[in-house]
Design an enzyme around this catalytic site. Structure first.
Site, PDB file in Angstrom:
ATOM      1  N   CYS A 158      -4.279  -4.098   8.481  1.00 22.50           N
ATOM      2  CA  CYS A 158      -5.186  -3.643   7.420  1.00 22.50           C
ATOM      3  C   CYS A 158      -5.974  -4.825   6.859  1.00 22.50           C
ATOM      4  CB  CYS A 158      -4.404  -2.953   6.305  1.00 22.50           C
ATOM      5  SG  CYS A 158      -3.712  -1.384   6.844  1.00 22.50           S
ATOM      6  N   GLY A 160       0.811  -1.218   0.000  1.00 23.63           N
ATOM      7  CA  GLY A 160       0.000   0.000   0.000  1.00 23.63           C
ATOM      8  C   GLY A 160       0.842   1.265   0.000  1.00 23.63           C
ATOM      9  N   CYS A 178     -12.454 -16.666  13.580  1.00 27.69           N
ATOM     10  CA  CYS A 178     -12.368 -15.272  13.120  1.00 27.69           C
ATOM     11  C   CYS A 178     -11.805 -15.307  11.708  1.00 27.69           C
ATOM     12  CB  CYS A 178     -11.500 -14.439  14.064  1.00 27.69           C
ATOM     13  SG  CYS A 178      -9.787 -14.995  14.152  1.00 27.69           S
ATOM     14  N   GLN A 236      -6.676  -2.802  -5.069  1.00 28.42           N
ATOM     15  CA  GLN A 236      -7.498  -1.664  -4.620  1.00 28.42           C
ATOM     16  C   GLN A 236      -6.628  -0.495  -4.148  1.00 28.42           C
ATOM     17  OE1 GLN A 236      -7.039  -1.731  -1.173  1.00 28.42           O
ATOM     18  NE2 GLN A 236      -8.732  -0.651  -0.165  1.00 28.42           N
ATOM     19  N   ARG A 237      -5.348  -0.768  -3.845  1.00 30.49           N
ATOM     20  CA  ARG A 237      -4.488   0.312  -3.332  1.00 30.49           C
ATOM     21  C   ARG A 237      -3.035   0.210  -3.784  1.00 30.49           C
ATOM     22  NH1 ARG A 237      -5.026  -3.680  -0.072  1.00 30.49           N
ATOM     23  NH2 ARG A 237      -3.392  -4.421   1.321  1.00 30.49           N
ATOM     24  N   SER A 277      -6.682  -8.851  -4.079  1.00 26.12           N
ATOM     25  CA  SER A 277      -7.140  -7.887  -3.060  1.00 26.12           C
ATOM     26  C   SER A 277      -6.129  -6.758  -2.834  1.00 26.12           C
ATOM     27  CB  SER A 277      -7.415  -8.600  -1.736  1.00 26.12           C
ATOM     28  OG  SER A 277      -6.203  -9.051  -1.183  1.00 26.12           O
TER      29      SER A 277
HETATM   30  N1  LIG Z   1       9.740  -8.260   6.637  1.00 26.48           N
HETATM   31  C1  LIG Z   1       9.313  -7.875   5.433  1.00 26.48           C
HETATM   32  N2  LIG Z   1      10.138  -7.931   4.360  1.00 26.48           N
HETATM   33  C2  LIG Z   1       9.717  -7.545   3.135  1.00 26.48           C
HETATM   34  N3  LIG Z   1       8.468  -7.103   2.891  1.00 26.48           N
HETATM   35  C3  LIG Z   1       7.604  -7.031   3.920  1.00 26.48           C
HETATM   36  C4  LIG Z   1       7.983  -7.408   5.239  1.00 26.48           C
HETATM   37  N4  LIG Z   1       6.900  -7.240   6.046  1.00 26.48           N
HETATM   38  C5  LIG Z   1       5.902  -6.777   5.263  1.00 26.48           C
HETATM   39  N5  LIG Z   1       6.309  -6.664   3.991  1.00 26.48           N
HETATM   40  C6  LIG Z   1       5.510  -6.231   2.841  1.00 26.48           C
HETATM   41  O1  LIG Z   1       4.998  -4.934   3.096  1.00 26.48           O
HETATM   42  C7  LIG Z   1       3.825  -4.759   2.313  1.00 26.48           C
HETATM   43  C8  LIG Z   1       2.800  -4.015   3.133  1.00 26.48           C
HETATM   44  O2  LIG Z   1       1.731  -3.739   2.285  1.00 26.48           O
HETATM   45  P1  LIG Z   1       0.220  -3.681   2.775  1.00 26.48           P
HETATM   46  O3  LIG Z   1       0.183  -2.976   4.077  1.00 26.48           O
HETATM   47  O4  LIG Z   1      -0.579  -3.049   1.692  1.00 26.48           O
HETATM   48  O5  LIG Z   1      -0.168  -5.200   3.075  1.00 26.48           O
HETATM   49  P2  LIG Z   1      -0.410  -6.526   2.215  1.00 26.48           P
HETATM   50  O6  LIG Z   1       0.266  -7.625   2.990  1.00 26.48           O
HETATM   51  O7  LIG Z   1      -0.042  -6.397   0.791  1.00 26.48           O
HETATM   52  O8  LIG Z   1      -1.965  -6.642   2.227  1.00 26.48           O
HETATM   53  P3  LIG Z   1      -2.963  -7.432   3.171  1.00 26.48           P
HETATM   54  O9  LIG Z   1      -2.303  -7.506   4.517  1.00 26.48           O
HETATM   55  O10 LIG Z   1      -4.203  -6.599   3.157  1.00 26.48           O
HETATM   56  O11 LIG Z   1      -3.127  -8.759   2.504  1.00 26.48           O
HETATM   57  C9  LIG Z   1       3.344  -6.128   1.871  1.00 26.48           C
HETATM   58  O12 LIG Z   1       3.475  -6.268   0.487  1.00 26.48           O
HETATM   59  C10 LIG Z   1       4.258  -7.077   2.633  1.00 26.48           C
HETATM   60  O13 LIG Z   1       4.536  -8.271   1.916  1.00 26.48           O
END
Ligand SMILES: Nc1ncnc2c1ncn2[C@@H]1O[C@H](COP(=O)(O)OP(=O)(O)OP(=O)(O)O)[C@@H](O)[C@H]1O
Length: 402
Positions: free
Chosen positions: A200, A50, A360, A81-82, A78
């Site tokens: 999120c 995001g 949940c 969307q962002r 999913s």
């Molecule tokens: N330790 C990490 N190393 C590399 N990337 C990371 C790490 N922790 C989180 N991320 C990445 O940071 C991004 C955060 O994006 P976002 O908050 O939109 O969540 P998301 O995991 O893509 O979506 P959702 O949680 O809704 O499925 C994600 O793509 C996630 O894979």
């Protein structure tokens, strides 16, 4: 307060670069000197999700010479969307590679370094080394504390952002740039109790909020790189998109900070998963021998339909989540009702012989509720590991996931 630019200027801009960045070159605070600094800059963006999506797109368009992308995940429907750096045809692709392709289209002059892996204690120091600045676009507390600590140990400033529903926050943590500059631990010494702050994925996020906060992060990054203006060091930017209100709070360095305080106790990387506790101790204890799989639940539901089993299946998510998908035959009682004690009145009496089974979205909230229910005397209560996500994946793929 102004700070010197983080990066020395490149020797020169090519004619192509002068044409491309001409609207920057005529801003006095950027100019030829600032653009040459951007060209020389090496910035690592963690997460191409995001926040990482707008951050990468604008850092690339701005002409940051070297952009690192640290991301392990793949593009999911999913996300679209962002996570605007990815498109429909990228579904299933590694996000880091999909982001690299988009950047090549936006600005082929940028050199992209792909770290297609999860950032963890084993690789974080090596990956961070060599970057001038880090932009944290991740979504979990364990990674945030790790990023904070690793950046501090290496003396690399970083721009942090966070989003949830309509609310966003951002700040710059650069304890080595000024004696009174705080770190993330000065602002948030402890992670929130497990299960208290939904992700999120659990609570949702307004897509466009990512652009608001991600662009603030890029704005701060550019200011730091070229030495313009007053960066948000020691300031917390808070955005309420529903009220359309921006606020800026002062964040002070905490002399008792475990990392950058006077007597630090964190002197190397720690076990961040344990520090942030994926699940509370009580919930883990309650769930230890009381977790069933969705396959087991499916069998129990069949037995209940045949009249050979008696139980209530309770979904502890929120009503808007229940509207998206559900396990058939479940009754909705949100987690908050368990925490305030009201849910107990809605359960069958303890001695009725009717078992209580909770679920949940993914199994964290139901484990927290299980601890409450067991504490109230429902000794044979169970919860469903993996929750409705596992149900949709393994039992009923016709339902949407979120
Ligand atoms: N330790 C990490 N190393 C590399 N990337 C990371 C790490 N922790 C989180 N991320 C990445 O940071 C991004 C955060 O994006 P976002 O908050 O939109 O969540 P998301 O995991 O893509 O979506 P959702 O949680 O809704 O499925 C994600 O793509 C996630 O894979």
């Amino acid at each position: 307060m102004s700070f010197p630019a983080l990066v020395e200027p490149a020797a020169e801009l090519t004619i192509d670069e002068v044409r491309r960045y001409s609207r920057h070159l005529i801003i006095p605070d950027v100019g030829m000197d600032g653009q040459k600094r951007l060209k020389n800059a090496k910035v690592l963006v963690i997460g191409a999700g995001g926040l990482g999506s707008p951050a990468l797109l604008y850092l690339a368009a701005a002409g940051v010479g070297t952009l690192g992308i640290a991301e392990f995940d793949e593009v999911d429907e999913s996300n679209l969307q962002r996570q605007v750096i990815h498109g429909q045809s990228d579904i299933g692709k590694p996000k880091a590679l999909s982001a690299q392709e988009s950047i090549a289209e936006i600005n082929p002059l940028v050199q992209v370094v792909v770290h297609n892996e999860r950032l963890d204690n084993d690789n974080v120091m090596e990956i961070f080394r060599g970057y001038d600045l880090i932009v944290d676009g991740t979504d979990n507390f364990a990674t945030r504390y790790m990023v904070n600590d690793a950046a501090y140990f290496l003396g690399i400033p970083y721009v942090w952002g966070s989003i949830y529903r309509f609310d966003g926050q951002a700040s710059v943590f650069a304890p080595t740039m000024a004696d009174d500059a705080p770190c993330y631990r000065c602002l948030y010494p402890e992670p929130p109790p497990p299960g208290m702050v939904p992700s999120c994925a659990e609570g949702g996020v307004l897509g466009v909020l990512c652009a608001s906060i991600g662009s603030i992060q890029v704005n701060e990054a550019i200011k730091l790189l070229v030495g313009a203006g007053d960066p948000a060091i020691g300031k917390l930017v808070i955005y309420d998109a529903l009220e359309l209100e921006w606020r800026k709070l002062k964040v002070r360095k905490d002399p008792n900070c475990a990392l950058c305080g006077e007597n630090p106790t964190v002197t190397g990387l720690i076990d961040y998963d344990a520090f942030c506790g994926a699940i509370s101790e009580e919930a883990a204890d309650a769930a230890a021998d009381a977790t069933i799989s969705v396959v087991q639940l499916e069998n129990l539901l069949k037995e209940r339909a045949e009249g050979t089993r008696d139980f209530v299946l309770i979904d502890v998510r929120e009503p808007n989540e229940y509207e998206i998908n559900k396990i058939p035959g479940s009754l909705l009682i949100p987690k908050g009702e368990f925490l305030n004690g009201n849910a107990l009145a809605q359960l069958p009496p303890v001695d009725s012989g009717t078992q209580v089974i909770l679920h949940c979205k993914s199994g964290v909230r139901s484990a927290e509720c299980l601890a409450v229910v067991k504490g109230a005397g429902y000794d044979d209560a169970l919860h469903v590991g993996g929750g409705v996500v596992a149900w949709v994946n393994q039992i009923d793929p016709s339902q949407p996931s979120y």
